[in-house]
Design a protein around this motif. Structure first.
Motif, PDB file in Angstrom:
ATOM      1  N   GLN A  39       0.843  -1.197   0.000  1.00  0.00           N
ATOM      2  CA  GLN A  39       0.000   0.000   0.000  1.00  0.00           C
ATOM      3  C   GLN A  39       0.877   1.244   0.000  1.00  0.00           C
ATOM      4  O   GLN A  39       1.834   1.353   0.769  1.00  0.00           O
ATOM      5  CB  GLN A  39      -0.940   0.030   1.208  1.00  0.00           C
ATOM      6  N   GLY A 255      -4.601   4.729  -2.338  1.00  0.00           N
ATOM      7  CA  GLY A 255      -4.337   3.450  -2.990  1.00  0.00           C
ATOM      8  C   GLY A 255      -4.613   2.290  -2.054  1.00  0.00           C
ATOM      9  O   GLY A 255      -4.273   2.357  -0.867  1.00  0.00           O
ATOM     10  N   GLN A 262       1.989  -0.270  -6.673  1.00  0.00           N
ATOM     11  CA  GLN A 262       1.325   0.852  -7.333  1.00  0.00           C
ATOM     12  C   GLN A 262       2.311   2.017  -7.454  1.00  0.00           C
ATOM     13  O   GLN A 262       2.726   2.589  -6.450  1.00  0.00           O
ATOM     14  CB  GLN A 262       0.109   1.258  -6.492  1.00  0.00           C
ATOM     15  N   ILE A 265      -0.282   7.400  -6.924  1.00  0.00           N
ATOM     16  CA  ILE A 265      -1.520   7.421  -6.154  1.00  0.00           C
ATOM     17  C   ILE A 265      -2.703   7.445  -7.111  1.00  0.00           C
ATOM     18  O   ILE A 265      -2.551   7.715  -8.312  1.00  0.00           O
ATOM     19  CB  ILE A 265      -1.578   8.641  -5.204  1.00  0.00           C
ATOM     20  N   LEU A 266      -3.897   7.147  -6.604  1.00  0.00           N
ATOM     21  CA  LEU A 266      -5.087   7.125  -7.435  1.00  0.00           C
ATOM     22  C   LEU A 266      -5.376   8.517  -7.991  1.00  0.00           C
ATOM     23  O   LEU A 266      -5.058   9.537  -7.377  1.00  0.00           O
ATOM     24  CB  LEU A 266      -6.277   6.615  -6.623  1.00  0.00           C
TER      25      LEU A 266
END
Length: 607
Positions: A39, A255, A262, A265-266
């Motif tokens: 994460q 996220g 990832q 970030i979103l």
């Protein structure tokens, strides 16, 4: 689903399931069937991914898939240290295999750390993290709050000292709940503290939670500890956390945990951080323009009857400015003062047709539209307090532009001082990270050339270790005093990042001479803070970061100077400038130099 595998069955079926899961834990460890999910942890100051936290999972087709089930069963079987070791190995291997960027956060309990330290001692860091070749400086070990820590503190501090010497950073997880405490914070001296998600759920609209978090931030500032906000799930909470000055954030808004790392970030989180401005204004709202009121004016040849008529027509008008033919203010007439005089017997008959200069204040307070609220604070402490009643005249390039009230000025200066105090360093009272970034952004927006000087102290830590933090505070205060003394408060901005790091944003044309004077004066005065033996020896004997005794000369200051010319650059961001300035400071530190100067280079224009 058979009775033997039903999770919600009676005691017999539950026992069978438990026994099955107990047997499988050993198998999972033997077959290395643990899968880390990562994460994102985001750096909101620099707008980049800082790292990822590893959250371990068991095989999908077992009862031990979730972390809670895994670690509960490990504690029951006495396999907690073994499970945490296997989890750490799986995390490092997967992170390295995916070429993850930034830092890797690995959770470990006090029980496991103490167990492995007593088992391996000096070999512990290599045993934990050395198998994959991942740079240990990219690893952050999070001390979890799953079991009591205080009984283990003496052993933990030994283990952490070794891990730090190896390059590993230390973090406290879930601060504010469980077994976390101020004693633990004080003893462990973590590099980062994660404040528990409880405090951030709905924080944007919860004043109580905001106050609690600010209290924790005050402690963090005292210890010079970075803070991570956990459990951020909404855009409002993300913006609030950023505005409170918290640098790092983690949560579903940025996220969700995933086996695949990832890299960003979103989009929703990125949009929130890009479009929701920080609460501190750096433009019009921070200047006299924010206090401006539209108001009519009169000429010196207007009569007192004209003044009376104007006030009668504009009931809310507190005063009227008197301007000459060039629209420049020559006086101000206060409504209350005028009305009291005009109401006296025979005043209207005797003075009604006289020029309005009869009752005007010929020395009004004049404020240029672009003057900052901070600069206006001198009005509040001036001997002439008539501005409280008369207000003041706002000008644009010397010509009349509007009026301001004393009440609005007092309110704005007070709010500005309160906001400044929120982000000020508690020791020096200098502005911290958020105001520094905002001031950089304002200079960039204005297109002004400026110099970002990043300075810190050499040999400060051993000085602090030998003479104690009180004398260390004196050294920091001396540095702040010297820097302030050589800066122009009307042109230059002085900030205190934390610890022994300072930032000066110079606009003075003779900034280079000022920087050299700062270095010379501080280096000379710092010697006085040593004892007689230290002064005669030219320094002190102390342990370095590896615990090896060696000689450290006097504390000195080094400054890295970054020349910024916004007109020659593309899109400039405060975080890019701060990062570049830190890079120049790094050259000062490692080159054993006192001052290094470099121009800011926009890498985007070179590609």
């Amino acid at each position: 689903m058979t009775a033997s595998t039903r999770i919600d069955g009676g005691p017999a079926t539950a026992h069978a399931s438990f026994a099955s899961s107990a047997c499988s834990l050993t198998e999972i460890l033997a077959k290395r069937q643990l899968t880390p999910h990562f994460q994102v942890v985001y750096d909101m100051m620099r707008n980049r991914v800082y790292g990822h936290e590893s959250l371990i999972r068991g095989p999908d087709d077992t009862l031990l898939r979730t972390p809670d089930a895994l670690f509960s069963e490990a504690r029951r079987q006495g396999l907690q240290p073994q499970l945490e070791l296997a989890s750490a190995h799986a995390a490092v291997q997967a992170f390295a295999a995916q070429e993850g960027a930034g830092h890797l956060f690995i959770n470990m309990s006090a029980t496991a750390i103490v167990h492995h330290w007593l088992q391996w001692r000096d070999e512990m860091p290599a045993r934990l993290f050395g198998a994959t070749g991942l740079d240990p400086e990219r690893i952050v070990l999070e001390l979890t709050e799953t079991d009591p820590v205080v009984p283990h503190l003496p052993v933990l501090t030994e283990a952490f000292a070794m891990l730090r010497a190896y390059g590993v950073r230390i973090a406290l997880d879930d601060y504010g709940v469980g077994h976390s405490s101020l004693q633990l914070w004080s003893e462990v001296r973590p590099d980062l503290v994660k404040i528990d998600r409880y405090f951030f759920h709905g924080i944007a609209t919860d004043d109580r939670r905001q106050k609690m978090v600010r209290a924790v931030l005050a402690v963090a500032q005292c210890f010079s500890t970075a803070v991570i906000a956990e459990g951020i799930e909404t855009a409002e909470d993300l913006a609030c956390v950023r505005d409170m000055g918290i640098r790092y954030a983690q949560g579903w808004m940025l996220g969700r945990p995933n086996a695949k790392i990832q890299p960003h970030i979103l989009d929703a989180a990125a949009h929130t951080l890009a479009t929701r401005k920080v609460g501190h204004a750096t433009d019009r709202a921070g200047t006299a323009a924010s206090l401006r009121l539209d108001a009519p004016v009169l000429r010196p040849d207007h009569t007192n009857d004209d003044v009376h008529k104007l006030f009668d027509e504009h009931k809310a008008l507190h005063a009227v400015a008197i301007v000459d033919d060039a629209n420049c203010p020559v006086g101000i007439i206060n409504r209350r003062d005028f009305s009291e005089r005009y109401a006296q017997r025979y005043t209207r008959e005797l003075f009604g047709r006289n020029p309005c200069a009869t009752f005007m204040n010929t020395a009004p307070v004049l404020v240029e539209l672009s003057v900052s609220i901070d600069q206006l604070s001198h009005v509040l402490i001036s001997e002439d307090q008539r501005y409280l009643m008369d207000g003041f005249v706002i000008t644009r390039d010397g010509a009349y532009d509007g009026l301001g009230t004393g009440e609005a000025l007092v309110r704005s200066v007070t709010e500005m001082r309160i906001e400044a105090a929120r982000y000020a360093n508690p020791l020096t009272s200098l502005p911290g990270n958020i105001p520094i970034s905002q001031h950089i952004a304002a200079l960039v927006e204005q297109g002004s050339d400026f110099v970002t000087c990043y300075g810190d102290l050499n040999n400060f830590k051993p000085f602090n270790d030998v003479f104690g933090y009180w004398r260390g505070d004196d050294m920091i205060l001396l540095c702040a005093e010297v820097i302030r003394a050589h800066c122009d408060p009307q042109r230059d901005f002085v900030g205190h990042v934390g610890g022994d790091d300072f930032v000066v944003l110079f606009r003075s044309p003779d900034w280079h001479d000022r920087a050299q004077r700062i270095i010379a004066e501080f280096n000379a005065r710092a010697i006085a803070l040593y004892d007689d033996a230290g002064r005669s020896n030219g320094g002190i004997e102390a342990e370095d970061r590896y615990g090896v005794p060696r000689f450290f000369p006097f504390v000195t200051i080094g400054i890295g100077a970054l020349l910024v010319r916004p007109a020659t650059c593309g899109r400039l961001r405060p975080e890019d400038i701060a990062s570049a300035a830190a890079h120049v400071k790094h050259k000062v530190k490692h080159g054993n130099l006192s001052l290094v100067t470099e121009p800011y280079v926009d890498l985007a224009l070179l590609t």
